[in-house]
Design a protein around this motif. Sequence first.
Motif, PDB file in Angstrom:
ATOM      1  N   GLY A   1      -5.353  13.974  -1.749  1.00 51.75           N
ATOM      2  CA  GLY A   1      -6.452  14.154  -1.422  1.00 51.75           C
ATOM      3  C   GLY A   1      -6.771  13.593  -0.142  1.00 51.75           C
ATOM      4  N   THR A   2      -6.375  11.829  -0.228  1.00 50.14           N
ATOM      5  CA  THR A   2      -6.377  10.487   0.417  1.00 50.14           C
ATOM      6  C   THR A   2      -6.870  10.459   2.062  1.00 50.14           C
ATOM      7  N   ALA A   3      -7.185   9.721   2.227  1.00 48.83           N
ATOM      8  CA  ALA A   3      -7.334   9.571   3.949  1.00 48.83           C
ATOM      9  C   ALA A   3      -6.846   8.153   4.613  1.00 48.83           C
ATOM     10  N   ALA A   4      -6.014   7.281   3.300  1.00 46.55           N
ATOM     11  CA  ALA A   4      -5.137   6.510   3.612  1.00 46.55           C
ATOM     12  C   ALA A   4      -3.570   6.550   4.235  1.00 46.55           C
ATOM     13  N   PRO A   5      -3.748   6.320   5.060  1.00 52.01           N
ATOM     14  CA  PRO A   5      -2.291   6.022   6.146  1.00 52.01           C
ATOM     15  C   PRO A   5      -1.419   5.682   5.103  1.00 52.01           C
ATOM     16  N   TYR A   6      -0.146   7.080   5.238  1.00 50.54           N
ATOM     17  CA  TYR A   6       0.696   7.042   4.105  1.00 50.54           C
ATOM     18  C   TYR A   6       1.823   5.702   4.128  1.00 50.54           C
ATOM     19  N   GLN A   7       1.302   4.964   5.462  1.00 50.46           N
ATOM     20  CA  GLN A   7       2.503   3.590   5.544  1.00 50.46           C
ATOM     21  C   GLN A   7       1.577   2.661   4.372  1.00 50.46           C
ATOM     22  N   LEU A   8       0.964   2.669   3.588  1.00 49.94           N
ATOM     23  CA  LEU A   8       0.030   2.033   2.978  1.00 49.94           C
ATOM     24  C   LEU A   8       0.968   2.835   1.487  1.00 49.94           C
ATOM     25  N   PHE A   9       1.121   3.599   1.539  1.00 50.89           N
ATOM     26  CA  PHE A   9       1.250   4.459   0.112  1.00 50.89           C
ATOM     27  C   PHE A   9       3.274   4.048  -0.122  1.00 50.89           C
ATOM     28  N   LEU A  10       3.845   3.792   1.603  1.00 52.66           N
ATOM     29  CA  LEU A  10       5.063   3.112   1.142  1.00 52.66           C
ATOM     30  C   LEU A  10       5.794   1.782   0.967  1.00 52.66           C
ATOM     31  N   ALA A  11       4.349   1.302   1.774  1.00 52.74           N
ATOM     32  CA  ALA A  11       4.831  -0.285   1.063  1.00 52.74           C
ATOM     33  C   ALA A  11       3.772  -0.446  -0.319  1.00 52.74           C
ATOM     34  N   LEU A  12       3.178   1.010  -1.185  1.00 52.64           N
ATOM     35  CA  LEU A  12       2.535   0.508  -2.289  1.00 52.64           C
ATOM     36  C   LEU A  12       3.901  -0.325  -3.408  1.00 52.64           C
ATOM     37  N   PRO A  13       5.199  -0.030  -3.471  1.00 52.27           N
ATOM     38  CA  PRO A  13       5.532  -0.671  -4.812  1.00 52.27           C
ATOM     39  C   PRO A  13       5.786  -2.036  -4.357  1.00 52.27           C
ATOM     40  N   TYR A  14       6.497  -2.875  -2.984  1.00 53.47           N
ATOM     41  CA  TYR A  14       6.645  -3.926  -2.332  1.00 53.47           C
ATOM     42  C   TYR A  14       5.180  -5.120  -2.485  1.00 53.47           C
ATOM     43  N   LEU A  15       3.651  -4.394  -2.005  1.00 57.43           N
ATOM     44  CA  LEU A  15       2.426  -4.868  -2.495  1.00 57.43           C
ATOM     45  C   LEU A  15       2.437  -4.922  -3.643  1.00 57.43           C
ATOM     46  N   LEU A  16       2.468  -4.290  -4.750  1.00 55.28           N
ATOM     47  CA  LEU A  16       2.432  -4.348  -5.884  1.00 55.28           C
ATOM     48  C   LEU A  16       3.053  -5.475  -6.792  1.00 55.28           C
ATOM     49  N   THR A  17       4.136  -5.379  -5.909  1.00 53.82           N
ATOM     50  CA  THR A  17       5.349  -6.303  -7.180  1.00 53.82           C
ATOM     51  C   THR A  17       4.987  -7.651  -6.751  1.00 53.82           C
ATOM     52  N   LEU A  18       4.167  -8.250  -5.606  1.00 52.39           N
ATOM     53  CA  LEU A  18       3.958  -9.112  -4.593  1.00 52.39           C
ATOM     54  C   LEU A  18       2.605  -9.688  -5.431  1.00 52.39           C
ATOM     55  N   ILE A  19       1.299  -8.481  -5.677  1.00 51.13           N
ATOM     56  CA  ILE A  19       0.194  -8.360  -6.616  1.00 51.13           C
ATOM     57  C   ILE A  19       0.390  -8.949  -7.671  1.00 51.13           C
TER      58      ILE A  19
END
Lengths: 364, 303
Positions: free
Chosen positions: B263-281
């Motif tokens: 139930g979040t208002a965050a854009p879905y692209q954030l979640f699509l990018a999440l695995p890649y962002l997580l990797t970098l971080i």
Amino acid sequence: MSGRSALIRAVIEPLAALALAALAVSIILLALGTSPIDALGALLAGAFGSWLAFTETLVKACPLLFTGLAVALAFQAALWNIGADGQLLAGALLAAAIGPMLGAWPHALALILMIAAGAIGGTIWGALAGWLRAYRGVDEIIGTIMLNFIAAQLISYAIHGPLMEPSRSYPASAAIAPSAGMLMFAPPSRLNAGMILAVLLAVACWIALFRTGVGFELRAMGKNRRASAFFAIPIKRLTVWTMAASGMLAGIGGAVQISAITHRLYERLSPGWGFEAIAVALLTRLNPLGVILTALLFGALDNGAQAMQRTQGVSPVLVQIIEAMVIVIMLAFDSSLLARTRFRFWPPLIAPPIATATAKPADG
Amino acid sequence: MVESLLNSALGMATPILLAALGELLVEESGVINIGIEGGMLAGAFFALAAAYFSHSIAIGLIAGIGAAVMLNALFAAMVINLAVSQVVAGTAINLLALGLTGVFYRRLFGITGQAFTVHALGPIALGPLGRIPIAGPVLFDQNGLVYLSLLLVPPIALLFSLSRYGLQLRACGERPEAADALGLHVYRMRWLALIASGGLTGLAGAYLTLAYANTFVEGISAGRGFLALAVVILGRWNAWGILLSSILFGLAIALQFNLQALGTAAPYQLFLALPYLLTLIVLALLGGQSRAPTALGIPYVRQ
């Protein structure tokens, strides 16, 4: 190694690689039930068969020249920039963001701003990967690949959200103002000034790489990172700067695409130019001037492939197989196997990786 | 709700885990194979194509494995026998896989527009175990490939911690000249590692089409092969670490599809990018490469 044999190699190798790749692809075409002669003939006709076809070949070559330069520059430093796509997208994003707002500006200034926006976007994206490598030890292969995906999602977010075109009916950014549109030379063809810019940048790259001190350091770092560090070349800083420059080139390419061809941003702006650029750069042994020719070649392949699909029903994705085979063959030419034959003075295509892999934990 | 998220997470982790385990074998032997992405894609397509035409999942699995193994064999010939740049060769493999799968896909299915689906590998509910609250549906209601991937972790971990072969493999990756001098066949061990990895990568790809999506779209692997590379690093070249990291990434991917649940208002692209962002971080925080096999990525030429 003599200059003459270098020249012979520079000409014969790419031709031989192409011929062999065409051969390999012909086998695949036969397996698909298509005549290789028909298919490849359609490809050539589509690429060069008419004036308009030729100009479209140049149009397709342009982004490859920008990304090819980016890749060549980075690879010369043994920085494996697989992220030219993401850097191009970052540049395109910024350019498409400011483009619609430049309506009141004089044409020349607006264009300069567009190019600058592309440069800034690409520089940031490239420098990020460079920083992650130099200061956090994150392999640039993974770094740039991850940034590719992140850039794609950023664009998706932008065009569905803040940058979405005014009528909000399809996922694309607003059209750039006419003053931000690139100078076109011969409508209805899509020849544009961005192509000139690309060629100028290629020359500039060559000068920078082979006639300046920092270019020398860059190449030295590429050939032997650890030794370069030992001789007080600032490895970490140079890594970031090189990746930034590489990204800048790709980013400018993105801006040119927006300014000259698409005039707005949408999903999947790049059909994989960043990967194609690797083949483009390798085919000419990472030489910025040679990239002009190989970009033209691959632009011809890309353009002709569409005609090939129309008339022969063969998927244009076939071109990616050609690219892959070209890389494989160029690598094979460079292998130690061939080095032991009478072509003993075959210089290595990619800087010997002796220092790069081991230097990662002990950078600078 | 949480159970279904965790269930998906494990499912999403499986292809990454399989590919990463294969890559672990390869990297310990001293080779970096960024062509896993291509191998996964090829495995995905050819598994589905074979299963579609033969109406047999088993044949599909074999075809998927075969395709990835062949790509890895080409890669092995280039980087072991010809001793060329592994990064560039890996890129070529990726392009080759993209091209081959794209061309064959469109020729076989694109034009006709037939539904390119097969009956999926269904979950194998493990009876009463599946009814344990929370852990039950998550762990014990998955399909066969998920169990297989989990079961592979202990043997591979033991391979490296206890067995002589594991030690020899590591020697090839740390200092191949010394290994060679000791009489180990560096070339052969690296070849074996790449073939085995091909099998695992092919399975990973086959999972994507046969178990997860039941169909093929171009580029279905979507960077999971590259995520596998990251997982090997994050897991510190250790099978258990790889398991944990894979699950982490599986969770990140599963979150994309469970947005409504959050139930979040965050854009879905954030979640699509999440695995890649997580990797970098995570890679940036953990400082990357310090535990890599010393000779990783350096072509070895037998003198």
